[in-house]
Enzyme design. Structure first.
Site, PDB file in Angstrom:
ATOM      1  N   CYS A 109      -6.608 -58.851  27.036  1.00  0.00           N
ATOM      2  CA  CYS A 109      -5.565 -58.039  26.397  1.00  0.00           C
ATOM      3  C   CYS A 109      -4.487 -58.884  25.718  1.00  0.00           C
ATOM      4  O   CYS A 109      -3.700 -58.357  24.926  1.00  0.00           O
ATOM      5  CB  CYS A 109      -4.928 -57.101  27.405  1.00  0.00           C
ATOM      6  SG  CYS A 109      -6.107 -56.066  28.273  1.00  0.00           S
ATOM      7  N   HIS A 233       2.057 -55.021  25.175  1.00  0.00           N
ATOM      8  CA  HIS A 233       0.687 -54.562  25.409  1.00  0.00           C
ATOM      9  C   HIS A 233       0.751 -53.143  25.972  1.00  0.00           C
ATOM     10  O   HIS A 233       1.513 -52.861  26.897  1.00  0.00           O
ATOM     11  CB  HIS A 233      -0.008 -55.510  26.387  1.00  0.00           C
ATOM     12  CG  HIS A 233      -1.329 -55.011  26.860  1.00  0.00           C
ATOM     13  ND1 HIS A 233      -2.248 -54.414  26.018  1.00  0.00           N
ATOM     14  CD2 HIS A 233      -1.902 -54.999  28.096  1.00  0.00           C
ATOM     15  CE1 HIS A 233      -3.315 -54.070  26.713  1.00  0.00           C
ATOM     16  NE2 HIS A 233      -3.132 -54.399  27.974  1.00  0.00           N
ATOM     17  N   ASN A 263      -5.277 -47.864  26.855  1.00  0.00           N
ATOM     18  CA  ASN A 263      -5.247 -49.332  26.826  1.00  0.00           C
ATOM     19  C   ASN A 263      -6.458 -49.831  26.027  1.00  0.00           C
ATOM     20  O   ASN A 263      -7.591 -49.716  26.490  1.00  0.00           O
ATOM     21  CB  ASN A 263      -5.271 -49.846  28.266  1.00  0.00           C
ATOM     22  CG  ASN A 263      -5.303 -51.362  28.347  1.00  0.00           C
ATOM     23  OD1 ASN A 263      -5.506 -52.051  27.347  1.00  0.00           O
ATOM     24  ND2 ASN A 263      -5.111 -51.892  29.536  1.00  0.00           N
TER      25      ASN A 263
HETATM   26  O1  UT7 Z   1      -4.630 -54.589  30.508  1.00  0.00           O
HETATM   27  C1  UT7 Z   1      -4.380 -54.611  31.877  1.00  0.00           C
HETATM   28  C2  UT7 Z   1      -5.221 -53.559  32.507  1.00  0.00           C
HETATM   29  N1  UT7 Z   1      -4.806 -52.913  33.682  1.00  0.00           N
HETATM   30  C3  UT7 Z   1      -3.604 -52.387  33.980  1.00  0.00           C
HETATM   31  O2  UT7 Z   1      -2.607 -52.525  33.323  1.00  0.00           O
HETATM   32  C4  UT7 Z   1      -3.568 -51.542  35.215  1.00  0.00           C
HETATM   33  C5  UT7 Z   1      -2.370 -51.784  36.093  1.00  0.00           C
HETATM   34  N2  UT7 Z   1      -2.294 -50.798  37.132  1.00  0.00           N
HETATM   35  C6  UT7 Z   1      -1.950 -49.508  36.914  1.00  0.00           C
HETATM   36  O3  UT7 Z   1      -1.698 -49.126  35.776  1.00  0.00           O
HETATM   37  C7  UT7 Z   1      -1.833 -48.564  38.091  1.00  0.00           C
HETATM   38  O4  UT7 Z   1      -1.990 -49.291  39.293  1.00  0.00           O
HETATM   39  C8  UT7 Z   1      -2.842 -47.385  38.042  1.00  0.00           C
HETATM   40  C9  UT7 Z   1      -2.488 -46.428  36.917  1.00  0.00           C
HETATM   41  C10 UT7 Z   1      -4.250 -47.906  37.874  1.00  0.00           C
HETATM   42  C11 UT7 Z   1      -2.797 -46.595  39.348  1.00  0.00           C
HETATM   43  O5  UT7 Z   1      -1.476 -46.138  39.581  1.00  0.00           O
HETATM   44  P1  UT7 Z   1      -0.805 -46.311  41.019  1.00  0.00           P
HETATM   45  O6  UT7 Z   1       0.515 -45.693  40.964  1.00  0.00           O
HETATM   46  O7  UT7 Z   1      -0.891 -47.767  41.373  1.00  0.00           O
HETATM   47  O8  UT7 Z   1      -1.742 -45.424  41.917  1.00  0.00           O
HETATM   48  P2  UT7 Z   1      -2.601 -45.846  43.191  1.00  0.00           P
HETATM   49  O9  UT7 Z   1      -3.713 -46.739  42.829  1.00  0.00           O
HETATM   50  O10 UT7 Z   1      -1.652 -46.285  44.278  1.00  0.00           O
HETATM   51  O11 UT7 Z   1      -3.196 -44.459  43.643  1.00  0.00           O
HETATM   52  C12 UT7 Z   1      -2.363 -43.411  44.168  1.00  0.00           C
HETATM   53  C13 UT7 Z   1      -3.254 -42.260  44.537  1.00  0.00           C
HETATM   54  C14 UT7 Z   1      -4.433 -42.660  45.410  1.00  0.00           C
HETATM   55  O12 UT7 Z   1      -4.670 -41.624  46.323  1.00  0.00           O
HETATM   56  P3  UT7 Z   1      -4.154 -41.727  47.852  1.00  0.00           P
HETATM   57  O13 UT7 Z   1      -4.813 -42.963  48.401  1.00  0.00           O
HETATM   58  O14 UT7 Z   1      -2.669 -41.862  47.761  1.00  0.00           O
HETATM   59  O15 UT7 Z   1      -4.613 -40.461  48.458  1.00  0.00           O
HETATM   60  C15 UT7 Z   1      -5.576 -42.725  44.433  1.00  0.00           C
HETATM   61  O16 UT7 Z   1      -6.835 -42.481  45.046  1.00  0.00           O
HETATM   62  O17 UT7 Z   1      -3.820 -41.688  43.351  1.00  0.00           O
HETATM   63  C16 UT7 Z   1      -5.231 -41.614  43.475  1.00  0.00           C
HETATM   64  N3  UT7 Z   1      -5.817 -41.782  42.165  1.00  0.00           N
HETATM   65  C17 UT7 Z   1      -5.941 -40.761  41.297  1.00  0.00           C
HETATM   66  N4  UT7 Z   1      -5.638 -39.451  41.405  1.00  0.00           N
HETATM   67  C18 UT7 Z   1      -5.880 -38.665  40.337  1.00  0.00           C
HETATM   68  C19 UT7 Z   1      -6.255 -42.913  41.559  1.00  0.00           C
HETATM   69  N5  UT7 Z   1      -6.679 -42.634  40.320  1.00  0.00           N
HETATM   70  C20 UT7 Z   1      -6.508 -41.310  40.132  1.00  0.00           C
HETATM   71  C21 UT7 Z   1      -6.736 -40.449  39.055  1.00  0.00           C
HETATM   72  N6  UT7 Z   1      -6.406 -39.130  39.208  1.00  0.00           N
HETATM   73  N7  UT7 Z   1      -7.264 -40.869  37.886  1.00  0.00           N
END
Ligand code: UT7
Length: 311
Positions: A109, A233, A263
């Site tokens: 990226c 980004h 992204n």
């Molecule tokens: O170019 C670089 C590429 N990558 C990035 O920039 C990604 C960086 N990371 C992020 O953007 C974030 O970490 C995410 C958007 C991927 C995730 O957000 P988060 O606030 O860190 O959520 P999380 O992983 O802590 O998940 C919270 C909850 C979980 O459920 P429980 O365990 O609390 O019950 C996940 O299972 O949200 C759940 N979850 C979803 N729910 C609905 C994860 N993905 C989804 C989804 N829809 N798509």
């Protein structure tokens, strides 16, 4: 001595568009969750790097009034080349009818900013016309059953023409970095799908954007307040918000296309830059800070002084 200057720009998105509502029919997610956690509303998919790059490159050259046959170098930032080899750049070079060196650059990226810094060094070294493209087709390596990643990514391309025609340098400062010790938190094996530890990428991304931005500004001898526009980004609105807070830059100064593109990796910064340019958000003499991060973990920042194309 003449210096490199951006004289043409264009973007391309593949036709097929997936909204959050479409994704909610594929995996267990909702439009609200995706918007709240990432700021994304839709993304374009099923793109091919060579096709998107050819379209964006052709339009950028047309805008600059540069005949493809007169291009001296093609740099294509991508981590999703259509094939293992030859480089997608070689295919694009042939598609556009250019006769010059052509290479793919993979800094994930951060690729477009790596390419911009590289192109400006070539300009300073005497290369007259460079076509720089950032293009990725992440939809092809996305696991469409994994809601933790598939809601984030999309495809696209953005291109700029860099001509050696500025009286003073336009690239004032830059910072390129890689921390290979963190390579395992965001990766894709040959033939595989994207693996991501989202929380760890998030944490490191905020710090990397701040550090790269500060380093580039320091090298430029400029202050935060001198920046008119930031082109970050486009990965997650919360990452951008947190990083800009640490840099003490208001979010209103950021170029944003994330909501409608997702992204798009190496395409994300040129997509946002071109959107800002086309909406007259950059005036002659303005300082623009571009800052990216991604797999590697790579990070890159560039401070440019906007020297618009002459009529
Ligand atoms: O170019 C670089 C590429 N990558 C990035 O920039 C990604 C960086 N990371 C992020 O953007 C974030 O970490 C995410 C958007 C991927 C995730 O957000 P988060 O606030 O860190 O959520 P999380 O992983 O802590 O998940 C919270 C909850 C979980 O459920 P429980 O365990 O609390 O019950 C996940 O299972 O949200 C759940 N979850 C979803 N729910 C609905 C994860 N993905 C989804 C989804 N829809 N798509």
């Amino acid at each position: 001595m003449a210096h490199g200057r951006i004289t043409g720009w264009a973007t391309h998105l593949p036709e097929r568009r997936l909204t959050n509502h479409d994704l909610a029919e594929m995996v267990e997610t909702t439009d609200e969750w995706i918007r709240e956690r990432s700021g994304i509303g839709a993304r374009h998919v099923d793109g091919k790097v060579t096709e998107m790059s050819t379209a964006a490159g052709r339009d950028a050259l047309a805008m600059a009034g540069v005949d493809p046959a007169d291009v001296d170098l093609l740099l294509l930032a991508t981590c999703t080349s259509d094939q293992q080899f030859p480089a997608s750049a070689s295919v694009v070079q042939d598609n556009l009818g250019m006769s010059c060196g052509a290479i793919d650059m993979n800094a994930a990226c951060s690729g477009f900013v790596y390419g911009l810094v590289t192109a400006m060094q070539f300009s300073a070294g005497g290369v007259d016309r460079i076509l720089l493209i950032g293009s990725d087709a992440l939809s092809g390596i996305t696991d469409w059953t994994d809601r933790g990643t598939c809601v984030l990514f999309g495809d696209g391309a953005g291109a700029v023409v860099i001509e050696r025609s500025a009286d003073t340098p336009t690239l004032l400062g830059w910072d390129l970095m890689s921390d290979g010790s963190a390579a395992g938190i965001l990766s894709c094996e040959h033939g595989g799908k994207i693996f991501m530890n989202g929380k760890e990428v998030f944490r490191r991304a905020v710090l990397a954007v701040e550090k790269a931005g500060r380093n580039a500004l320091k090298r430029a001898g400029m202050n935060i307040d001198d920046i008119a526009l930031v082109v970050p980004h486009q990965a997650n609105i919360r990452i951008i918000d947190a990083a800009l807070k640490r840099l003490d830059i208001p979010l209103e100064k950021a170029a944003m296309v994330l909501e409608r593109t997702g992204n798009t990796s190496a395409a994300s910064i040129p997509l946002a830059l071109v959107d800002a340019l086309n909406n007259d958000r950059v005036a002659p003499g303005d300082l623009v800070l571009m800052v990216g991060f991604g797999a590697g973990m790579s990070s890159a920042a560039a401070v440019i002084r906007w020297d618009p194309p002459r009529a």
